[in-house]
Write a protein that holds these residues in place. Sequence first.
Motif, PDB file in Angstrom:
ATOM      1  N   VAL A   1       0.961  -0.993   0.067  1.00 19.96           N
ATOM      2  CA  VAL A   1      -0.048  -0.023  -0.035  1.00 19.96           C
ATOM      3  C   VAL A   1       0.775   1.211  -0.002  1.00 19.96           C
ATOM      4  CG1 VAL A   1      -1.587   1.482   1.294  1.00 19.96           C
ATOM      5  CG2 VAL A   1      -1.901  -1.270   1.192  1.00 19.96           C
ATOM      6  N   ASN A   2       1.996   1.385   0.957  1.00 17.64           N
ATOM      7  CA  ASN A   2       2.665   2.585   0.904  1.00 17.64           C
ATOM      8  C   ASN A   2       3.874   2.541  -0.075  1.00 17.64           C
ATOM      9  OD1 ASN A   2       4.407   4.840   1.889  1.00 17.64           O
ATOM     10  ND2 ASN A   2       3.413   4.446   3.978  1.00 17.64           N
ATOM     11  N   SER A   3       3.556   3.309  -0.946  1.00 15.87           N
ATOM     12  CA  SER A   3       4.671   3.497  -2.179  1.00 15.87           C
ATOM     13  C   SER A   3       6.012   4.018  -1.566  1.00 15.87           C
ATOM     14  CB  SER A   3       4.102   4.098  -3.320  1.00 15.87           C
ATOM     15  OG  SER A   3       3.637   5.310  -3.029  1.00 15.87           O
ATOM     16  N   ALA A   4       5.788   5.064  -0.633  1.00 11.61           N
ATOM     17  CA  ALA A   4       6.998   5.532  -0.291  1.00 11.61           C
ATOM     18  C   ALA A   4       7.873   4.754   0.435  1.00 11.61           C
ATOM     19  CB  ALA A   4       6.762   6.863   0.566  1.00 11.61           C
ATOM     20  N   ARG A   5       7.304   3.896   1.326  1.00 12.29           N
ATOM     21  CA  ARG A   5       7.883   2.899   1.894  1.00 12.29           C
ATOM     22  C   ARG A   5       8.709   1.860   1.031  1.00 12.29           C
ATOM     23  NH1 ARG A   5       4.225  -0.219   6.194  1.00 12.29           N
ATOM     24  NH2 ARG A   5       4.464   1.978   7.069  1.00 12.29           N
ATOM     25  N   VAL A   6       7.869   1.357  -0.004  1.00  8.56           N
ATOM     26  CA  VAL A   6       8.469   0.370  -1.087  1.00  8.56           C
ATOM     27  C   VAL A   6       9.700   1.045  -1.560  1.00  8.56           C
ATOM     28  CG1 VAL A   6       8.237  -0.418  -3.419  1.00  8.56           C
ATOM     29  CG2 VAL A   6       6.202  -0.547  -1.594  1.00  8.56           C
ATOM     30  N   TRP A   7       9.657   2.293  -2.019  1.00  2.59           N
ATOM     31  CA  TRP A   7      10.835   3.106  -2.655  1.00  2.59           C
ATOM     32  C   TRP A   7      11.957   2.895  -1.586  1.00  2.59           C
ATOM     33  CZ3 TRP A   7      11.749   2.706  -7.445  1.00  2.59           C
ATOM     34  CH2 TRP A   7      10.699   3.018  -8.427  1.00  2.59           C
ATOM     35  N   ALA A   8      11.888   3.137  -0.512  1.00  2.00           N
ATOM     36  CA  ALA A   8      12.660   3.014   0.705  1.00  2.00           C
ATOM     37  C   ALA A   8      13.314   1.962   0.643  1.00  2.00           C
ATOM     38  CB  ALA A   8      12.365   3.672   2.089  1.00  2.00           C
ATOM     39  N   THR A   9      12.644   0.866   0.702  1.00  2.00           N
ATOM     40  CA  THR A   9      13.023  -0.711   0.602  1.00  2.00           C
ATOM     41  C   THR A   9      13.817  -1.038  -0.381  1.00  2.00           C
ATOM     42  OG1 THR A   9      11.009  -1.183   1.991  1.00  2.00           O
ATOM     43  CG2 THR A   9      12.360  -3.052   0.988  1.00  2.00           C
ATOM     44  N   VAL A  10      13.458  -0.497  -1.588  1.00  2.00           N
ATOM     45  CA  VAL A  10      14.271  -1.008  -2.964  1.00  2.00           C
ATOM     46  C   VAL A  10      15.531  -0.377  -2.781  1.00  2.00           C
ATOM     47  CG1 VAL A  10      14.414  -0.280  -5.248  1.00  2.00           C
ATOM     48  CG2 VAL A  10      12.094  -1.154  -4.321  1.00  2.00           C
TER      49      VAL A  10
ATOM     50  N   VAL B   1      11.983  -3.416 -13.097  1.00  2.00           N
ATOM     51  CA  VAL B   1      11.127  -2.544 -12.184  1.00  2.00           C
ATOM     52  C   VAL B   1       9.799  -2.405 -12.655  1.00  2.00           C
ATOM     53  CG1 VAL B   1      10.834   0.078 -11.836  1.00  2.00           C
ATOM     54  CG2 VAL B   1      13.091  -0.936 -11.939  1.00  2.00           C
ATOM     55  N   PHE B   2       8.831  -2.737 -11.948  1.00  2.00           N
ATOM     56  CA  PHE B   2       7.572  -2.348 -12.154  1.00  2.00           C
ATOM     57  C   PHE B   2       7.042  -0.968 -11.959  1.00  2.00           C
ATOM     58  CE2 PHE B   2       2.968  -3.372 -13.177  1.00  2.00           C
ATOM     59  CZ  PHE B   2       2.375  -3.058 -12.192  1.00  2.00           C
ATOM     60  N   GLU B   3       6.836  -0.330 -13.129  1.00  2.00           N
ATOM     61  CA  GLU B   3       6.561   0.954 -13.228  1.00  2.00           C
ATOM     62  C   GLU B   3       5.090   1.108 -12.440  1.00  2.00           C
ATOM     63  OE1 GLU B   3       8.834   2.777 -13.773  1.00  2.00           O
ATOM     64  OE2 GLU B   3      10.043   2.019 -15.327  1.00  2.00           O
ATOM     65  N   GLY B   4       4.049   0.384 -13.169  1.00  2.00           N
ATOM     66  CA  GLY B   4       2.566   0.733 -12.559  1.00  2.00           C
ATOM     67  C   GLY B   4       1.866   0.099 -13.592  1.00  2.00           C
ATOM     68  N   TRP B   5       0.607   0.322 -13.447  1.00  2.00           N
ATOM     69  CA  TRP B   5      -0.559  -0.287 -14.489  1.00  2.00           C
ATOM     70  C   TRP B   5      -1.355   0.707 -14.933  1.00  2.00           C
ATOM     71  CZ3 TRP B   5      -5.640   0.332 -13.402  1.00  2.00           C
ATOM     72  CH2 TRP B   5      -6.065   0.600 -12.029  1.00  2.00           C
ATOM     73  N   PHE B   6      -2.006   0.621 -15.978  1.00  2.00           N
ATOM     74  CA  PHE B   6      -2.878   1.832 -16.730  1.00  2.00           C
ATOM     75  C   PHE B   6      -3.776   0.938 -17.535  1.00  2.00           C
ATOM     76  CE2 PHE B   6       0.856   1.268 -19.633  1.00  2.00           C
ATOM     77  CZ  PHE B   6       0.269   1.533 -21.017  1.00  2.00           C
ATOM     78  N   ARG B   7      -4.708   1.639 -18.213  1.00  2.00           N
ATOM     79  CA  ARG B   7      -5.805   1.023 -19.248  1.00  2.00           C
ATOM     80  C   ARG B   7      -5.806   1.949 -20.685  1.00  2.00           C
ATOM     81  NH1 ARG B   7      -8.515  -3.057 -16.831  1.00  2.00           N
ATOM     82  NH2 ARG B   7      -8.819  -2.921 -14.544  1.00  2.00           N
ATOM     83  N   ASP B   8      -5.792   1.049 -21.384  1.00  2.00           N
ATOM     84  CA  ASP B   8      -5.613   1.544 -22.895  1.00  2.00           C
ATOM     85  C   ASP B   8      -6.940   2.233 -23.261  1.00  2.00           C
ATOM     86  OD1 ASP B   8      -7.229  -0.563 -23.650  1.00  2.00           O
ATOM     87  OD2 ASP B   8      -5.667  -1.382 -24.952  1.00  2.00           O
ATOM     88  N   GLU B   9      -7.337   2.592 -24.453  1.00  2.00           N
ATOM     89  CA  GLU B   9      -8.606   3.142 -24.854  1.00  2.00           C
ATOM     90  C   GLU B   9      -9.542   2.210 -24.865  1.00  2.00           C
ATOM     91  OE1 GLU B   9      -5.817   2.153 -28.344  1.00  2.00           O
ATOM     92  OE2 GLU B   9      -5.765   3.302 -26.449  1.00  2.00           O
TER      93      GLU B   9
ATOM     94  N   SER C   1      -2.426   1.798  -5.449  1.00  2.00           N
ATOM     95  CA  SER C   1      -1.151   2.568  -5.597  1.00  2.00           C
ATOM     96  C   SER C   1      -0.247   2.712  -6.375  1.00  2.00           C
ATOM     97  CB  SER C   1      -0.443   2.157  -3.904  1.00  2.00           C
ATOM     98  OG  SER C   1      -1.200   2.310  -2.849  1.00  2.00           O
ATOM     99  N   TYR C   2      -0.675   1.620  -7.564  1.00  2.00           N
ATOM    100  CA  TYR C   2       0.216   1.451  -8.469  1.00  2.00           C
ATOM    101  C   TYR C   2      -0.147   1.750  -9.763  1.00  2.00           C
ATOM    102  CZ  TYR C   2       4.036  -0.607  -6.049  1.00  2.00           C
ATOM    103  OH  TYR C   2       5.301  -0.485  -5.096  1.00  2.00           O
ATOM    104  N   ALA C   3      -1.425   2.526  -9.764  1.00  2.00           N
ATOM    105  CA  ALA C   3      -2.117   2.998 -10.885  1.00  2.00           C
ATOM    106  C   ALA C   3      -1.346   4.303 -11.448  1.00  2.00           C
ATOM    107  CB  ALA C   3      -3.574   3.613 -10.794  1.00  2.00           C
ATOM    108  N   ILE C   4      -1.028   4.359 -12.902  1.00  3.00           N
ATOM    109  CA  ILE C   4       0.002   5.485 -13.296  1.00  3.00           C
ATOM    110  C   ILE C   4      -0.983   6.179 -14.518  1.00  3.00           C
ATOM    111  CG2 ILE C   4       2.145   4.225 -12.698  1.00  3.00           C
ATOM    112  CD1 ILE C   4       2.471   3.425 -15.604  1.00  3.00           C
ATOM    113  N   ASP C   5      -0.688   7.497 -14.969  1.00  5.80           N
ATOM    114  CA  ASP C   5      -1.013   8.096 -15.911  1.00  5.80           C
ATOM    115  C   ASP C   5      -0.232   8.109 -16.948  1.00  5.80           C
ATOM    116  OD1 ASP C   5      -3.455   9.230 -14.084  1.00  5.80           O
ATOM    117  OD2 ASP C   5      -1.829  10.380 -13.120  1.00  5.80           O
ATOM    118  N   ALA C   6      -0.294   6.897 -17.533  1.00  9.97           N
ATOM    119  CA  ALA C   6       0.642   6.545 -18.785  1.00  9.97           C
ATOM    120  C   ALA C   6       0.038   7.589 -20.145  1.00  9.97           C
ATOM    121  CB  ALA C   6       1.024   5.172 -19.071  1.00  9.97           C
TER     122      ALA C   6
END
Length: 311
Positions: free
Chosen positions: A31-40, A76-84, A174-179
């Motif tokens: 859930v906590n992406s900031a914590r994830v990046w700290a761990t990475v 690296v998993f950047e995140g997920w998005f949906r196409d048109e 937390s991993y939805a991105i605006d690609a």
Amino acid sequence: MIRGRRPAGEKACPAEGAEQVTDGARSPFVVNSARVWATVACLVVSTSLAGQERSAADIKSSDGLHHARGELVAPVFEGWFRDETGSLMLSFGYFNRNFEQELDIAIGPDNKIEPGPADQGQPTHFVPRRQWGAFAVPVSKEVERRLLAGKKTVTWTLRANNQTVTIPANIGPSYAIDALKEPTVGNTPPVLRFEGAPASGTGPLGAKTSIKAVAGTPVTVKFSVADDKRTLPQKRDPGVKLTWARYRGAGAVTIADATKSVDGNGEASVTATFAEPGDYVLRVEAMDTEIHDFHCCWSNGYIHASIAARK
């Protein structure tokens, strides 16, 4: 899983994000992406001395922490998005921790995406340092249902320099991105269309074309770039920056006369010479922002090249 003995006196990484680099046996939802990046970041530091011995020649004289070669390549998993159409897309990049070493990792046990076929469009040639959103994996409705149920996840595994890393996809909010559309000013990625290609492409999934050539003979590929030229108020309009790299193929490739940028809409081209016969892919990143913020806005272009031997 990253394995290696921790140097004396070094603290362990925080447990909260440990599943971000995993063997896929446990559910990777975080859930906590900031914590994830700290761990990475912690994992990156903690593995710098793990594994094989480093020679003095592998370390840049200017900085003992900058390894020229011998380090891991982390997916690296950047995140997920949906196409048109509403289809789920998973965006992946990678971090080659080496400052000089480029690696070729063939599709197979050392470079695989699961479930499904090992080859799902990922790179096999890895240039140094961080490469953002290098490709996207379309996900079927069936696989998406399994992901949501928490029973399965899509993973990408890389083994380089005797170090293996597996990264799981996470389709939590937390991993939805605006690609495909930046949310504040509505900026969208450039649209690419290769000469002779049946369709254009945009975003991480990108545009594609195929060519044939002979080893040692330069070949030129042309394409068009169309951009909406929208940018955040505090940033200058950088136009569309074009960055080229070998994406697949073990032979040397010389890239020359490559268009470096386009001011909004325009024509671009690249000339490539392939040293050896075989199958290659070149990737161009067409980016209309100064940094990779919001995971938008850039598009990938892929040139699939079939290279014949000299006669």
